[in-house]
Design a protein around this motif. Structure first.
Motif, PDB file in Angstrom:
ATOM      1  N   ILE A  84     -32.908  52.882 -67.758  1.00 38.58           N
ATOM      2  CA  ILE A  84     -31.518  52.814 -67.302  1.00 38.58           C
ATOM      3  C   ILE A  84     -31.469  52.247 -65.889  1.00 38.58           C
ATOM      4  O   ILE A  84     -30.611  51.437 -65.532  1.00 38.58           O
ATOM      5  CB  ILE A  84     -30.899  54.212 -67.404  1.00 38.58           C
ATOM      6  CG1 ILE A  84     -30.574  54.496 -68.863  1.00 38.58           C
ATOM      7  CG2 ILE A  84     -29.668  54.335 -66.548  1.00 38.58           C
ATOM      8  CD1 ILE A  84     -30.039  55.860 -69.117  1.00 38.58           C
ATOM      9  N   LEU A  85     -32.459  52.639 -65.072  1.00 42.10           N
ATOM     10  CA  LEU A  85     -32.496  52.109 -63.702  1.00 42.10           C
ATOM     11  C   LEU A  85     -32.654  50.603 -63.729  1.00 42.10           C
ATOM     12  O   LEU A  85     -31.888  49.864 -63.102  1.00 42.10           O
ATOM     13  CB  LEU A  85     -33.690  52.732 -62.974  1.00 42.10           C
ATOM     14  CG  LEU A  85     -33.363  53.838 -61.975  1.00 42.10           C
ATOM     15  CD1 LEU A  85     -34.628  54.496 -61.499  1.00 42.10           C
ATOM     16  CD2 LEU A  85     -32.627  53.245 -60.811  1.00 42.10           C
TER      17      LEU A  85
ATOM     18  N   ARG B  25     -30.516  49.899 -53.353  1.00 44.63           N
ATOM     19  CA  ARG B  25     -30.138  51.254 -53.793  1.00 44.63           C
ATOM     20  C   ARG B  25     -31.031  51.702 -54.912  1.00 44.63           C
ATOM     21  O   ARG B  25     -31.312  52.871 -55.082  1.00 44.63           O
ATOM     22  CB  ARG B  25     -28.693  51.219 -54.280  1.00 44.63           C
ATOM     23  CG  ARG B  25     -27.732  50.911 -53.149  1.00 44.63           C
ATOM     24  CD  ARG B  25     -26.392  50.543 -53.694  1.00 44.63           C
ATOM     25  NE  ARG B  25     -26.426  49.217 -54.313  1.00 44.63           N
ATOM     26  CZ  ARG B  25     -25.341  48.582 -54.718  1.00 44.63           C
ATOM     27  NH1 ARG B  25     -24.179  49.165 -54.601  1.00 44.63           N
ATOM     28  NH2 ARG B  25     -25.411  47.400 -55.261  1.00 44.63           N
ATOM     29  N   TRP B  26     -31.498  50.737 -55.757  1.00 46.50           N
ATOM     30  CA  TRP B  26     -32.268  51.155 -56.931  1.00 46.50           C
ATOM     31  C   TRP B  26     -33.651  51.623 -56.525  1.00 46.50           C
ATOM     32  O   TRP B  26     -34.230  52.463 -57.170  1.00 46.50           O
ATOM     33  CB  TRP B  26     -32.309  49.993 -57.913  1.00 46.50           C
ATOM     34  CG  TRP B  26     -30.961  49.770 -58.494  1.00 46.50           C
ATOM     35  CD1 TRP B  26     -30.354  50.504 -59.435  1.00 46.50           C
ATOM     36  CD2 TRP B  26     -30.026  48.773 -58.073  1.00 46.50           C
ATOM     37  NE1 TRP B  26     -29.097  50.017 -59.661  1.00 46.50           N
ATOM     38  CE2 TRP B  26     -28.862  48.956 -58.840  1.00 46.50           C
ATOM     39  CE3 TRP B  26     -30.048  47.745 -57.151  1.00 46.50           C
ATOM     40  CZ2 TRP B  26     -27.745  48.176 -58.708  1.00 46.50           C
ATOM     41  CZ3 TRP B  26     -28.938  46.962 -57.015  1.00 46.50           C
ATOM     42  CH2 TRP B  26     -27.800  47.167 -57.785  1.00 46.50           C
ATOM     43  N   ASP B  27     -34.195  51.044 -55.414  1.00 41.62           N
ATOM     44  CA  ASP B  27     -35.485  51.560 -54.952  1.00 41.62           C
ATOM     45  C   ASP B  27     -35.349  53.013 -54.535  1.00 41.62           C
ATOM     46  O   ASP B  27     -36.203  53.842 -54.827  1.00 41.62           O
ATOM     47  CB  ASP B  27     -35.963  50.738 -53.747  1.00 41.62           C
ATOM     48  CG  ASP B  27     -36.401  49.357 -54.179  1.00 41.62           C
ATOM     49  OD1 ASP B  27     -35.854  48.376 -53.672  1.00 41.62           O
ATOM     50  OD2 ASP B  27     -37.259  49.288 -55.072  1.00 41.62           O
ATOM     51  N   ASN B  33     -36.284  59.681 -58.214  1.00 36.63           N
ATOM     52  CA  ASN B  33     -36.726  60.092 -59.547  1.00 36.63           C
ATOM     53  C   ASN B  33     -38.181  60.529 -59.501  1.00 36.63           C
ATOM     54  O   ASN B  33     -38.577  61.550 -60.072  1.00 36.63           O
ATOM     55  CB  ASN B  33     -36.534  58.906 -60.495  1.00 36.63           C
ATOM     56  CG  ASN B  33     -37.010  59.245 -61.882  1.00 36.63           C
ATOM     57  OD1 ASN B  33     -36.993  60.379 -62.278  1.00 36.63           O
ATOM     58  ND2 ASN B  33     -37.480  58.238 -62.577  1.00 36.63           N
ATOM     59  N   LEU B  34     -39.019  59.756 -58.758  1.00 32.49           N
ATOM     60  CA  LEU B  34     -40.436  60.112 -58.708  1.00 32.49           C
ATOM     61  C   LEU B  34     -40.634  61.426 -57.985  1.00 32.49           C
ATOM     62  O   LEU B  34     -41.463  62.256 -58.368  1.00 32.49           O
ATOM     63  CB  LEU B  34     -41.200  58.981 -58.013  1.00 32.49           C
ATOM     64  CG  LEU B  34     -41.246  57.664 -58.784  1.00 32.49           C
ATOM     65  CD1 LEU B  34     -41.911  56.594 -57.956  1.00 32.49           C
ATOM     66  CD2 LEU B  34     -41.943  57.829 -60.098  1.00 32.49           C
ATOM     67  N   ILE B  35     -39.804  61.650 -56.925  1.00 31.96           N
ATOM     68  CA  ILE B  35     -39.943  62.918 -56.198  1.00 31.96           C
ATOM     69  C   ILE B  35     -39.584  64.077 -57.109  1.00 31.96           C
ATOM     70  O   ILE B  35     -40.251  65.110 -57.144  1.00 31.96           O
ATOM     71  CB  ILE B  35     -39.059  62.879 -54.936  1.00 31.96           C
ATOM     72  CG1 ILE B  35     -39.686  61.968 -53.895  1.00 31.96           C
ATOM     73  CG2 ILE B  35     -38.884  64.263 -54.363  1.00 31.96           C
ATOM     74  CD1 ILE B  35     -38.873  61.827 -52.649  1.00 31.96           C
ATOM     75  N   SER B  36     -38.558  63.902 -57.945  1.00 37.22           N
ATOM     76  CA  SER B  36     -38.187  65.030 -58.817  1.00 37.22           C
ATOM     77  C   SER B  36     -39.297  65.288 -59.827  1.00 37.22           C
ATOM     78  O   SER B  36     -39.556  66.434 -60.199  1.00 37.22           O
ATOM     79  CB  SER B  36     -36.875  64.707 -59.528  1.00 37.22           C
ATOM     80  OG  SER B  36     -37.103  63.773 -60.539  1.00 37.22           O
ATOM     81  N   THR B  37     -40.014  64.233 -60.254  1.00 34.79           N
ATOM     82  CA  THR B  37     -41.153  64.490 -61.152  1.00 34.79           C
ATOM     83  C   THR B  37     -42.213  65.299 -60.430  1.00 34.79           C
ATOM     84  O   THR B  37     -42.800  66.217 -61.009  1.00 34.79           O
ATOM     85  CB  THR B  37     -41.735  63.133 -61.579  1.00 34.79           C
ATOM     86  OG1 THR B  37     -40.683  62.204 -61.779  1.00 34.79           O
ATOM     87  CG2 THR B  37     -42.540  63.264 -62.824  1.00 34.79           C
ATOM     88  N   LYS B  38     -42.417  64.972 -59.145  1.00 32.85           N
ATOM     89  CA  LYS B  38     -43.436  65.722 -58.390  1.00 32.85           C
ATOM     90  C   LYS B  38     -43.043  67.183 -58.264  1.00 32.85           C
ATOM     91  O   LYS B  38     -43.871  68.082 -58.345  1.00 32.85           O
ATOM     92  CB  LYS B  38     -43.592  65.115 -56.983  1.00 32.85           C
ATOM     93  CG  LYS B  38     -44.214  63.760 -56.953  1.00 32.85           C
ATOM     94  CD  LYS B  38     -45.595  63.807 -57.468  1.00 32.85           C
ATOM     95  CE  LYS B  38     -46.066  62.448 -57.866  1.00 32.85           C
ATOM     96  NZ  LYS B  38     -45.400  61.929 -59.055  1.00 32.85           N
ATOM     97  N   PHE B  72     -26.866  59.136 -64.247  1.00 32.67           N
ATOM     98  CA  PHE B  72     -25.451  58.829 -63.992  1.00 32.67           C
ATOM     99  C   PHE B  72     -25.279  58.105 -62.674  1.00 32.67           C
ATOM    100  O   PHE B  72     -24.410  57.253 -62.526  1.00 32.67           O
ATOM    101  CB  PHE B  72     -24.629  60.117 -64.032  1.00 32.67           C
ATOM    102  CG  PHE B  72     -24.376  60.552 -65.449  1.00 32.67           C
ATOM    103  CD1 PHE B  72     -24.888  61.736 -65.917  1.00 32.67           C
ATOM    104  CD2 PHE B  72     -23.676  59.730 -66.306  1.00 32.67           C
ATOM    105  CE1 PHE B  72     -24.687  62.122 -67.230  1.00 32.67           C
ATOM    106  CE2 PHE B  72     -23.462  60.112 -67.618  1.00 32.67           C
ATOM    107  CZ  PHE B  72     -23.982  61.318 -68.079  1.00 32.67           C
ATOM    108  N   ILE B  73     -26.136  58.376 -61.684  1.00 34.89           N
ATOM    109  CA  ILE B  73     -26.020  57.600 -60.441  1.00 34.89           C
ATOM    110  C   ILE B  73     -26.312  56.144 -60.745  1.00 34.89           C
ATOM    111  O   ILE B  73     -25.606  55.227 -60.314  1.00 34.89           O
ATOM    112  CB  ILE B  73     -26.997  58.160 -59.386  1.00 34.89           C
ATOM    113  CG1 ILE B  73     -26.598  59.569 -58.987  1.00 34.89           C
ATOM    114  CG2 ILE B  73     -27.038  57.267 -58.164  1.00 34.89           C
ATOM    115  CD1 ILE B  73     -27.623  60.247 -58.100  1.00 34.89           C
ATOM    116  N   ALA B  74     -27.361  55.893 -61.553  1.00 38.87           N
ATOM    117  CA  ALA B  74     -27.707  54.504 -61.876  1.00 38.87           C
ATOM    118  C   ALA B  74     -26.545  53.845 -62.605  1.00 38.87           C
ATOM    119  O   ALA B  74     -26.179  52.702 -62.302  1.00 38.87           O
ATOM    120  CB  ALA B  74     -28.956  54.473 -62.733  1.00 38.87           C
TER     121      ALA B  74
END
Lengths: 106, 87
Positions: A84-85, B25-27, B33-38, B72-74
């Motif tokens: 999605i990103l 913004r996408w970076d 997203n990666l931080i939430s996986t961590k 949803f942000i994306a």
């Protein structure tokens, strides 16, 4: 019992190694699309190997059952978010012009 | 086991750099997203350290809500820019 112990440490080490590769991939590519491909894919694999390592330490129990649930959630949602990103970046025309110019110059 | 925890914390700090510096913004969203996986991995390691199974419920809920938030942000970011393109 020792074999399982060592195996779980080996798996967790592999998971951490995968995540370090993910970090390298994240910082190596300066353009967005290759970066998101590498980062999210390797990160998912790293998490899964690490979870496998942790699951080995607990054998068959509720703990491993819940870990299995987390593995399923991660397997489904991580690629979904990456897709999605990338799609939202693509639809907004992000970094589209530069790649076409480079192709004309070659 | 504790070393892995410290490595995860180090990785989270590392992922903060693209979130702050990231050109787009996408970076930033990718970094979040990666931080939430961590965070999920850290919760799992804590759960296995203290041998308590109910920690994992937090990890599951956090995983679901974190991912949905990013999705949803994306989607929001994509729609806003596309409308500008159409004018």
């Amino acid at each position: 019992m020792d074999i399982l112990y060592i195996l779980s440490y080996v798996l967790m080490g592999a998971g951490v190694a995968f995540m370090l590769f993910g970090v390298v991939g994240l910082f190596k590519y300066n353009r967005f699309f290759p970066r998101i491909l590498v980062a999210s894919k390797i990160d998912t694999v790293g998490v899964l190997t690490l979870i496998a390592g942790v699951a080995l330490r607990h054998g068959f129990s509720f703990f491993t059952g819940k870990l299995l649930l987390i593995v399923i959630v991660m397997l489904v949602l991580n690629p979904l978010v990456a897709h999605i990103l990338a799609r939202s970046a693509y639809l907004s025309g992000f970094e589209m012009e530069t790649s076409e110019e480079e192709e004309e110059q070659d | 086991m504790r070393i892995v925890l410290w490595i995860m914390l180090g990785l989270m700090a590392l992922y903060l750099i693209p979130v702050i510096k990231g050109p787009s913004r996408w970076d930033r969203l990718l970094g979040m997203n990666l931080i939430s996986t961590k965070v999920i991995v850290i919760i799992i390691l804590f759960a296995s350290l203290y041998n308590t199974a109910y920690f994992l419920d937090f990890a599951i809920i956090y995983a679901l809500s974190g991912f949905i938030g990013t999705i949803f942000i994306a989607l929001f970011l994509a729609q806003r820019k596309r409308r500008e393109g159409e004018k």
